[in-house]
Scaffold this motif. Structure first.
Motif, PDB file in Angstrom:
ATOM      1  N   MET A  60      33.662 -17.935 -18.744  1.00  0.00           N
ATOM      2  CA  MET A  60      32.374 -18.190 -19.328  1.00  0.00           C
ATOM      3  C   MET A  60      31.372 -18.600 -18.241  1.00  0.00           C
ATOM      4  SD  MET A  60      30.990 -17.967 -22.110  1.00  0.00           S
ATOM      5  CE  MET A  60      30.523 -18.621 -23.635  1.00  0.00           C
ATOM      6  N   ARG A  61      31.828 -19.435 -17.332  1.00  0.00           N
ATOM      7  CA  ARG A  61      30.973 -19.883 -16.240  1.00  0.00           C
ATOM      8  C   ARG A  61      30.540 -18.693 -15.379  1.00  0.00           C
ATOM      9  NH1 ARG A  61      33.787 -24.268 -13.069  1.00  0.00           N
ATOM     10  NH2 ARG A  61      34.168 -24.719 -15.235  1.00  0.00           N
ATOM     11  N   ASN A  62      31.469 -17.766 -15.117  1.00  0.00           N
ATOM     12  CA  ASN A  62      31.137 -16.585 -14.320  1.00  0.00           C
ATOM     13  C   ASN A  62      30.102 -15.701 -15.019  1.00  0.00           C
ATOM     14  OD1 ASN A  62      32.782 -17.283 -12.225  1.00  0.00           O
ATOM     15  ND2 ASN A  62      34.518 -16.065 -12.933  1.00  0.00           N
ATOM     16  N   LEU A  63      30.203 -15.583 -16.322  1.00  0.00           N
ATOM     17  CA  LEU A  63      29.221 -14.799 -17.069  1.00  0.00           C
ATOM     18  C   LEU A  63      27.829 -15.419 -16.962  1.00  0.00           C
ATOM     19  CD1 LEU A  63      31.162 -13.868 -20.326  1.00  0.00           C
ATOM     20  CD2 LEU A  63      30.394 -12.327 -18.527  1.00  0.00           C
ATOM     21  N   LEU A  64      27.757 -16.729 -17.130  1.00  0.00           N
ATOM     22  CA  LEU A  64      26.476 -17.417 -17.016  1.00  0.00           C
ATOM     23  C   LEU A  64      25.898 -17.307 -15.605  1.00  0.00           C
ATOM     24  CD1 LEU A  64      27.132 -20.640 -19.114  1.00  0.00           C
ATOM     25  CD2 LEU A  64      25.622 -18.729 -19.681  1.00  0.00           C
ATOM     26  N   HIS A  65      26.747 -17.469 -14.628  1.00  0.00           N
ATOM     27  CA  HIS A  65      26.305 -17.374 -13.236  1.00  0.00           C
ATOM     28  C   HIS A  65      25.811 -15.952 -12.933  1.00  0.00           C
ATOM     29  CE1 HIS A  65      25.967 -18.407  -9.054  1.00  0.00           C
ATOM     30  NE2 HIS A  65      26.755 -17.394  -8.720  1.00  0.00           N
ATOM     31  N   GLY A  66      26.521 -14.951 -13.415  1.00  0.00           N
ATOM     32  CA  GLY A  66      26.107 -13.563 -13.219  1.00  0.00           C
ATOM     33  C   GLY A  66      24.767 -13.282 -13.863  1.00  0.00           C
ATOM     34  N   ARG A  67      24.557 -13.813 -15.055  1.00  0.00           N
ATOM     35  CA  ARG A  67      23.298 -13.626 -15.769  1.00  0.00           C
ATOM     36  C   ARG A  67      22.145 -14.293 -14.995  1.00  0.00           C
ATOM     37  NH1 ARG A  67      21.350 -10.018 -18.974  1.00  0.00           N
ATOM     38  NH2 ARG A  67      20.694 -10.797 -20.976  1.00  0.00           N
ATOM     39  N   GLN A  68      22.382 -15.468 -14.453  1.00  0.00           N
ATOM     40  CA  GLN A  68      21.359 -16.163 -13.684  1.00  0.00           C
ATOM     41  C   GLN A  68      21.014 -15.385 -12.408  1.00  0.00           C
ATOM     42  OE1 GLN A  68      23.270 -19.947 -13.222  1.00  0.00           O
ATOM     43  NE2 GLN A  68      22.246 -20.823 -15.028  1.00  0.00           N
ATOM     44  N   ARG A  69      22.019 -14.804 -11.778  1.00  0.00           N
ATOM     45  CA  ARG A  69      21.766 -13.996 -10.572  1.00  0.00           C
ATOM     46  C   ARG A  69      20.929 -12.769 -10.913  1.00  0.00           C
ATOM     47  NH1 ARG A  69      27.543 -14.047  -8.834  1.00  0.00           N
ATOM     48  NH2 ARG A  69      27.374 -11.884  -9.436  1.00  0.00           N
ATOM     49  N   LEU A  70      21.221 -12.132 -12.048  1.00  0.00           N
ATOM     50  CA  LEU A  70      20.434 -10.977 -12.467  1.00  0.00           C
ATOM     51  C   LEU A  70      18.984 -11.367 -12.742  1.00  0.00           C
ATOM     52  CD1 LEU A  70      22.596  -8.820 -14.908  1.00  0.00           C
ATOM     53  CD2 LEU A  70      21.440  -8.078 -12.843  1.00  0.00           C
ATOM     54  N   GLN A  71      18.768 -12.466 -13.445  1.00  0.00           N
ATOM     55  CA  GLN A  71      17.416 -12.923 -13.725  1.00  0.00           C
ATOM     56  C   GLN A  71      16.662 -13.186 -12.424  1.00  0.00           C
ATOM     57  OE1 GLN A  71      17.799 -16.344 -16.257  1.00  0.00           O
ATOM     58  NE2 GLN A  71      17.782 -15.112 -18.122  1.00  0.00           N
ATOM     59  N   GLU A  72      17.320 -13.825 -11.486  1.00  0.00           N
ATOM     60  CA  GLU A  72      16.685 -14.122 -10.198  1.00  0.00           C
ATOM     61  C   GLU A  72      16.363 -12.827  -9.450  1.00  0.00           C
ATOM     62  OE1 GLU A  72      14.738 -16.060  -7.507  1.00  0.00           O
ATOM     63  OE2 GLU A  72      15.598 -17.043  -9.261  1.00  0.00           O
ATOM     64  N   ALA A  73      17.253 -11.850  -9.507  1.00  0.00           N
ATOM     65  CA  ALA A  73      17.011 -10.579  -8.833  1.00  0.00           C
ATOM     66  C   ALA A  73      15.815  -9.857  -9.448  1.00  0.00           C
ATOM     67  CB  ALA A  73      18.254  -9.694  -8.922  1.00  0.00           C
ATOM     68  N   TYR A  74      15.705  -9.862 -10.764  1.00  0.00           N
ATOM     69  CA  TYR A  74      14.565  -9.210 -11.417  1.00  0.00           C
ATOM     70  C   TYR A  74      13.267  -9.968 -11.147  1.00  0.00           C
ATOM     71  CZ  TYR A  74      17.728  -6.031 -13.792  1.00  0.00           C
ATOM     72  OH  TYR A  74      18.658  -5.075 -14.063  1.00  0.00           O
ATOM     73  N   ARG A  75      13.328 -11.275 -11.131  1.00  0.00           N
ATOM     74  CA  ARG A  75      12.145 -12.067 -10.802  1.00  0.00           C
ATOM     75  C   ARG A  75      11.698 -11.761  -9.376  1.00  0.00           C
ATOM     76  NH1 ARG A  75      14.175 -17.241 -11.837  1.00  0.00           N
ATOM     77  NH2 ARG A  75      14.627 -16.882 -13.985  1.00  0.00           N
ATOM     78  N   HIS A  76      12.665 -11.653  -8.481  1.00  0.00           N
ATOM     79  CA  HIS A  76      12.367 -11.352  -7.078  1.00  0.00           C
ATOM     80  C   HIS A  76      11.778  -9.945  -6.951  1.00  0.00           C
ATOM     81  CE1 HIS A  76      12.721 -11.476  -2.751  1.00  0.00           C
ATOM     82  NE2 HIS A  76      13.425 -10.361  -2.778  1.00  0.00           N
TER      83      HIS A  76
END
Length: 140
Positions: free
Chosen positions: A1-17
């Motif tokens: 579950m933690r990995n899923l949340l972390h992956g989602r946060q990385r994707l959001q950061e990549a799209y924001r960037h």
């Protein structure tokens, strides 16, 4: 579950960037195409002070709720925050160019009140728009 949340946060950061920087070469993803459509819609109505989330949703042929969910999932921001961010980024670029006054910049990016613009700008960038203009015009 933690990995899923972390992956989602990385994707959001990549799209924001990717909103601030050009995407890498190659075919764009569906998400990148959507974000580019949203950005173009906002930039197309930049000087319209009445352009809001409802108008953006109509422009994209989405419901307000759908637009909110998509942007929140992709970049972690609400549509109103995204519109404000695009406006303030454009304002920053105009101030750096030094060709117009702070009040003119405010009107060009859709703010009807220069004081409200200055407050939003300072909250976003940590300094007053006049300071940004003074720093960059003096450096030229």
């Amino acid at each position: 579950m933690r990995n899923l949340l972390h992956g989602r946060q990385r994707l959001q950061e990549a799209y924001r960037h990717s909103l601030a920087n050009p995407p890498p070469p190659g075919p764009p993803t569906i998400e990148q195409v959507f974000l580019e459509r949203v950005r173009q819609a906002v930039e197309g109505a930049l000087d319209n002070e009445n352009f809001d989330v409802e108008a953006l949703a109509r422009e994209l042929a989405l419901s307000r709720t759908q637009l909110h969910r998509k942007l929140k999932a992709l970049i972690g921001q609400a549509p109103g925050d995204f519109i404000r961010l695009v406006r303030l980024q454009r304002a920053y670029d105009l101030l750096v160019s030094g060709a117009v006054t702070v009040a003119e910049v405010a009107y060009q990016v859709g703010y009807s009140n220069p004081n409200n613009f200055s407050t939003s700008f300072a909250r976003q960038f940590g300094c007053a728009p006049s300071e940004v203009r003074r720093r960059h015009v003096g450096a030229k």
